[in-house]
Design an enzyme around this catalytic site. Structure first.
Site, PDB file in Angstrom:
ATOM      1  N   GLY A  11       7.578  -1.124   3.137  1.00 21.88           N
ATOM      2  CA  GLY A  11       7.110  -1.034   4.522  1.00 21.88           C
ATOM      3  C   GLY A  11       7.188  -2.385   5.217  1.00 21.88           C
ATOM      4  NE  ARG A  72       8.412   2.834   1.048  1.00 21.66           N
ATOM      5  CZ  ARG A  72       7.789   2.663   2.216  1.00 21.66           C
ATOM      6  NH1 ARG A  72       8.249   3.237   3.313  1.00 21.66           N
ATOM      7  NH2 ARG A  72       6.714   1.903   2.302  1.00 21.66           N
ATOM      8  CG  ASP A 103       2.463  -1.681  -5.220  1.00 22.18           C
ATOM      9  OD1 ASP A 103       3.006  -1.366  -4.150  1.00 22.18           O
ATOM     10  OD2 ASP A 103       1.775  -0.889  -5.897  1.00 22.18           O
ATOM     11  CB  THR A 125       2.176  -4.758   2.027  1.00 21.61           C
ATOM     12  OG1 THR A 125       1.398  -3.591   2.323  1.00 21.61           O
ATOM     13  CG2 THR A 125       1.428  -5.546   0.960  1.00 21.61           C
ATOM     14  CG  ASP A 127      -0.751  -0.800   2.898  1.00 15.44           C
ATOM     15  OD1 ASP A 127      -1.044  -0.478   4.056  1.00 15.44           O
ATOM     16  OD2 ASP A 127       0.205  -0.312   2.262  1.00 15.44           O
ATOM     17  CG  ASP A 129      -1.388  -2.352  -1.433  1.00 14.70           C
ATOM     18  OD1 ASP A 129      -0.758  -3.392  -1.165  1.00 14.70           O
ATOM     19  OD2 ASP A 129      -0.844  -1.238  -1.511  1.00 14.70           O
ATOM     20  NE  ARG A 171       1.049   1.671  -0.273  1.00 15.85           N
ATOM     21  CZ  ARG A 171       2.014   1.315  -1.084  1.00 15.85           C
ATOM     22  NH1 ARG A 171       3.068   2.095  -1.247  1.00 15.85           N
ATOM     23  NH2 ARG A 171       1.959   0.179  -1.758  1.00 15.85           N
TER      24      ARG A 171
HETATM   25  P1  ADP Z   1       6.268  -1.613  -1.152  1.00 18.08           P
HETATM   26  O1  ADP Z   1       7.105  -2.718  -1.688  1.00 18.08           O
HETATM   27  O2  ADP Z   1       5.842  -1.830   0.249  1.00 18.08           O
HETATM   28  O3  ADP Z   1       5.161  -1.240  -2.099  1.00 18.08           O
HETATM   29  P2  ADP Z   1       7.719   0.757  -2.050  1.00 18.08           P
HETATM   30  O4  ADP Z   1       6.676   1.143  -3.033  1.00 18.08           O
HETATM   31  O5  ADP Z   1       8.325   1.827  -1.232  1.00 18.08           O
HETATM   32  O6  ADP Z   1       7.215  -0.336  -1.019  1.00 18.08           O
HETATM   33  O7  ADP Z   1       8.875   0.002  -2.865  1.00 18.08           O
HETATM   34  C1  ADP Z   1      10.011  -0.503  -2.210  1.00 18.08           C
HETATM   35  C2  ADP Z   1      11.255  -0.288  -3.040  1.00 18.08           C
HETATM   36  O8  ADP Z   1      11.134  -1.049  -4.272  1.00 18.08           O
HETATM   37  C3  ADP Z   1      11.514   1.132  -3.522  1.00 18.08           C
HETATM   38  O9  ADP Z   1      12.144   1.947  -2.575  1.00 18.08           O
HETATM   39  C4  ADP Z   1      12.423   0.885  -4.704  1.00 18.08           C
HETATM   40  O10 ADP Z   1      13.738   0.648  -4.265  1.00 18.08           O
HETATM   41  C5  ADP Z   1      11.864  -0.405  -5.295  1.00 18.08           C
HETATM   42  N1  ADP Z   1      10.987  -0.071  -6.443  1.00 18.08           N
HETATM   43  C6  ADP Z   1       9.729   0.387  -6.419  1.00 18.08           C
HETATM   44  N2  ADP Z   1       9.254   0.607  -7.665  1.00 18.08           N
HETATM   45  C7  ADP Z   1      10.260   0.305  -8.509  1.00 18.08           C
HETATM   46  C8  ADP Z   1      10.433   0.333  -9.930  1.00 18.08           C
HETATM   47  N3  ADP Z   1       9.448   0.715 -10.749  1.00 18.08           N
HETATM   48  N4  ADP Z   1      11.627  -0.064 -10.444  1.00 18.08           N
HETATM   49  C9  ADP Z   1      12.626  -0.447  -9.633  1.00 18.08           C
HETATM   50  N5  ADP Z   1      12.533  -0.491  -8.281  1.00 18.08           N
HETATM   51  C10 ADP Z   1      11.378  -0.127  -7.725  1.00 18.08           C
END
Ligand code: ADP
Length: 322
Positions: A11, A72, A103, A125, A127, A129, A171
């Site tokens: 995000g 994402r 995260d 982020t 959030d 979090d 979230r």
């Molecule tokens: P944020 O970074 O804001 O928490 P997301 O949770 O959507 O956002 O994660 C962003 C991107 O990071 C995901 O779309 C994916 O490409 C990558 N990602 C998230 N978790 C994993 C994972 N366990 N292994 C590899 N890539 C990941």
């Protein structure tokens, strides 16, 4: 290290641009080549990588969102695609990457680190979090945006003697609701970290009503285990007063970053580049007790954040109907 990359992922958050600017300029200043990777891991997989210059990041400090775009990437959850991402970086001679995100983005970074790329995580982020850091980039701006909305809603709520539920982002984390709620004088704050049943919410609104309070403001985190429209319906039935729900949505994510977010973004991104320059192992950069800190990337993800229960209790005292 001679060549590094920078990407924004997950995000978007106000202040990401300030972090990109600091990463690019500090890298160039140290004699490194800095590459911008577009659209997070999705752009990495598609090889959307361009060399950044000092002026590529001019006039972006004050802008919300991210000039690198963000995405994402479902593909990046698969081993073969992560291998592909590491190979693409190798083809450009990029040995280290500054990953600005939450995260999920850091978890992606851990996977790249397993494949020989050094990853420095910069917490971006709204959030707030990420447990290892007191603040994440974008949180302060989002809180202030929500605060503005609460202030406006207060005017119309009190004029019409309504209950208004404002459902805010975050979230599974209640920090956005807690900070904006206490600063906006909410009567009730609902967060995922603390249980509060429908009877207690109604009782507190009724207590306020009985003491002559003209309206009630409820700030609810999206992660709280209740549907805000259902809550409004029950409140109307129980209090005999009109109840409305306001869901500001993505308005909370945009806007020019505050001084605090610009400063955190600038100092954490500068630290990330310092560590890459010094050939350190992968780290998560954060702020702890007002200082910029760096923890092992994997270990940082395991740190559980502590909800500020004292602040929550204080908000309960101040929101009482007496
Ligand atoms: P944020 O970074 O804001 O928490 P997301 O949770 O959507 O956002 O994660 C962003 C991107 O990071 C995901 O779309 C994916 O490409 C990558 N990602 C998230 N978790 C994993 C994972 N366990 N292994 C590899 N890539 C990941």
């Amino acid at each position: 290290m001679k060549k590094i990359g920078v990407l924004t992922s997950g995000g978007d958050a106000p202040g990401m641009n300030a972090a990109v600017r600091a990463a690019v300029r500090c890298g160039i200043d140290k004699g490194m080549e800095v590459y911008g990777i577009k659209r997070g891991y999705e752009g990495l997989l598609d090889g959307e990588i361009t060399k950044m210059e000092w002026h590529s990041v001019g006039d972006i400090l004050q802008r919300g969102g991210t000039i690198l775009r963000t995405a994402r990437s479902p593909r990046f959850h698969e081993d073969n695609w992560i291998d592909h991402g590491a190979r693409i970086l190798g083809a450009f001679g990029i040995e280290g990457v500054v990953v600005i995100g939450g995260d999920g983005s850091f978890r992606g970074g851990v996977e790249l680190a397993k494949r020989g790329i050094t990853v420095m995580g910069v917490p971006g982020t709204i959030d707030n979090d990420l447990g290892y850091t007191d603040y994440t980039i974008g949180f302060d701006t989002a809180v202030n945006t929500i605060l503005g909305l609460i202030t406006n809603i207060r005017d119309t709520s009190s004029s019409h003697e309504r209950s208004t539920i404002i459902e805010v982002m975050g979230r599974h984390c209640g920090d956005l609701a807690l900070h904006s709620g206490i600063s906006g004088g909410a009567d009730v704050i609902l967060v995922p970290e603390v249980e509060c049943d429908i009877n207690e919410i109604c009782r507190r609104v009724l207590e306020g009503q009985a003491t002559g309070k003209g309206h009630s403001l409820i700030v609810m985190a999206e992660g709280f285990d209740m549907d805000s429209s259902e809550l409004a319906k029950t409140l109307e039935e129980m209090t005999g007063r009109e109840a409305r729900t306001v869901v500001p949505g993505y308005i909370q994510r945009g806007g020019s970053p505050t001084e605090k977010d610009r400063l955190i973004a600038t100092t954490t991104a500068a630290k990330a580049v310092d560590l890459l320059y010094d050939d350190e192992d992968s780290k998560a950069i954060g702020v702890f007790n007002g200082k910029v800190v760096a923890l092992d990337l994997q270990e940082a993800l395991e740190v559980k954040g502590e909800f500020n229960r004292d602040l929550y209790e204080l908000s309960n005292v101040l929101g009482k109907g007496r």
